[in-house]
Design an enzyme around this catalytic site. Structure first.
Site, PDB file in Angstrom:
ATOM      1  CG  ASP A  45     -32.558  21.969 -57.960  1.00 37.40           C
ATOM      2  OD1 ASP A  45     -31.324  22.079 -57.897  1.00 37.40           O
ATOM      3  OD2 ASP A  45     -33.130  20.929 -58.327  1.00 37.40           O
ATOM      4  CG  HIS A  99     -27.977  23.049 -56.647  1.00 41.77           C
ATOM      5  ND1 HIS A  99     -28.331  22.396 -57.811  1.00 41.77           N
ATOM      6  CD2 HIS A  99     -26.922  23.845 -56.969  1.00 41.77           C
ATOM      7  CE1 HIS A  99     -27.531  22.802 -58.795  1.00 41.77           C
ATOM      8  NE2 HIS A  99     -26.672  23.678 -58.310  1.00 41.77           N
ATOM      9  CG  PHE A 141     -35.037  24.580 -67.562  1.00 44.81           C
ATOM     10  CD1 PHE A 141     -36.296  25.135 -67.346  1.00 44.81           C
ATOM     11  CD2 PHE A 141     -34.001  25.405 -67.965  1.00 44.81           C
ATOM     12  CE1 PHE A 141     -36.500  26.497 -67.540  1.00 44.81           C
ATOM     13  CE2 PHE A 141     -34.200  26.765 -68.167  1.00 44.81           C
ATOM     14  CZ  PHE A 141     -35.459  27.323 -67.956  1.00 44.81           C
ATOM     15  CG  ASP A 154     -28.338  18.532 -59.962  1.00 47.08           C
ATOM     16  OD1 ASP A 154     -29.305  17.932 -60.475  1.00 47.08           O
ATOM     17  OD2 ASP A 154     -28.450  19.641 -59.394  1.00 47.08           O
TER      18      ASP A 154
HETATM   19  C1  DX5 Z   1     -31.365  21.465 -61.941  1.00 47.17           C
HETATM   20  C2  DX5 Z   1     -31.994  20.253 -61.265  1.00 47.17           C
HETATM   21  C3  DX5 Z   1     -32.168  19.204 -62.313  1.00 47.17           C
HETATM   22  C4  DX5 Z   1     -33.189  18.162 -62.061  1.00 47.17           C
HETATM   23  C5  DX5 Z   1     -32.632  16.790 -62.082  1.00 47.17           C
HETATM   24  O1  DX5 Z   1     -30.360  22.039 -61.302  1.00 47.17           O
HETATM   25  O2  DX5 Z   1     -31.354  19.822 -60.106  1.00 47.17           O
HETATM   26  O3  DX5 Z   1     -30.948  18.731 -62.664  1.00 47.17           O
HETATM   27  O4  DX5 Z   1     -33.981  18.352 -61.015  1.00 47.17           O
HETATM   28  O5  DX5 Z   1     -33.517  15.912 -62.633  1.00 47.17           O
HETATM   29  P1  DX5 Z   1     -33.547  15.345 -64.133  1.00 47.17           P
HETATM   30  O6  DX5 Z   1     -32.397  15.918 -64.900  1.00 47.17           O
HETATM   31  O7  DX5 Z   1     -33.474  13.873 -63.967  1.00 47.17           O
HETATM   32  O8  DX5 Z   1     -34.861  15.783 -64.673  1.00 47.17           O
HETATM   33 ZN    ZN Z   2     -29.796  20.825 -58.386  1.00 45.14          ZN
END
Ligand code: DX5
Ligand code: ZN
Length: 220
Positions: free
Chosen positions: A35, A66, A143, A176
């Site tokens: 990310d 991403h 987040f 995601d």
């Molecule tokens: C943001 C990230 C989140 C996160 C995914 O773009 O990619 O969506 O790391 O993990 P969760 O939602 O399971 O904490």
């Molecule tokens: Zn992501």
């Protein structure tokens, strides 16, 4: 398409990074989700260029970049995309979507169009022949640890129908955000292929390899 896992590296424990990557290699994880956030497109900063290149040096797993950044067309080169990498560009982030997707293809990597929960699928219409996949955000980006935006499940289903109807059956759907096993089963049923695994399933208490195996067993 076979289910693929792309663990979210922003959720990984930095102090155990080498061990984590070793487990991913043992468990034949398909991608590492990186990310990239610029504090503009999303209200947060995350994972810089040096971190990305270091991970590349110590692991052979293809990267899933991403890009949650403004003007990605000016910054693509900063991440040196390689063959087999996925590179997601948000359709909301640029006026030059076709150009940047084509730039990814020129690098030999695989272009993916990302859409926020509130972005309609019609935004994909003109670039549907340029992409290898669509990243459907199932939370608003920025987040970890958020709750699924409920309407996104139906959006995955509509997107699968749209892609198939356009003869683009080979275009994958990546999801995601809040990919818990329970949500992943429903996302899979709706047509998702690649699952970004963060705090909702992999990076939580207990054994990482065990969490991966449970995911593979439950989500098929
Ligand atoms: C943001 C990230 C989140 C996160 C995914 O773009 O990619 O969506 O790391 O993990 P969760 O939602 O399971 O904490
Ligand atoms: Zn992501």
């Amino acid at each position: 398409m076979k289910v693929k896992l792309s663990p979210s590296m922003m959720c990984a424990d930095l102090l155990r990074l080498r061990e984590t990557l070793h487990t991913f290699e043992e468990e034949q994880i398909e991608y590492l989700h990186m990310d990239i956030m610029d504090g503009q497109f999303v209200p947060n900063y995350m994972l810089g260029t040096d971190y990305v290149s270091r991970i590349r040096r110590i692991s052979d797993i293809p990267l899933d970049l991403h890009l949650m950044i403004e003007e990605p067309e000016k910054k693509l080169g900063w991440f040196s995309p390689e063959k087999e990498d996925l590179v997601s560009i948000h359709v909301e982030s640029t006026r030059h979507l076709q150009k940047v997707l084509d730039g990814i293809r020129q690098c030999g990597a695989r272009p993916v169009a990302a859409v926020n929960p509130g972005t309609p699928l019609c935004m994909l219409e003109e670039i549907i022949n340029e992409i290898d996949g669509v990243l459907v955000m199932t939370v608003n980006p920025g987040f970890s640890g958020q709750k699924l935006v409920p309407g996104t499940l139906d959006k995955i289903r509509r997107l699968r129908g749209y892609l198939d109807q356009k003869g683009r059956e080979e275009v994958f759907i990546e999801v995601d955000g809040n990919v818990s096993i329970e949500n992943a089963v429903r996302m899979r049923e709706a047509g998702a292929d690649i699952f970004v695994a963060g705090t909702s399933c992999l990076f939580t208490d207990g054994d990482l390899a065990e969490h991966i195996r449970t995911f593979r067993r439950e989500v098929r």
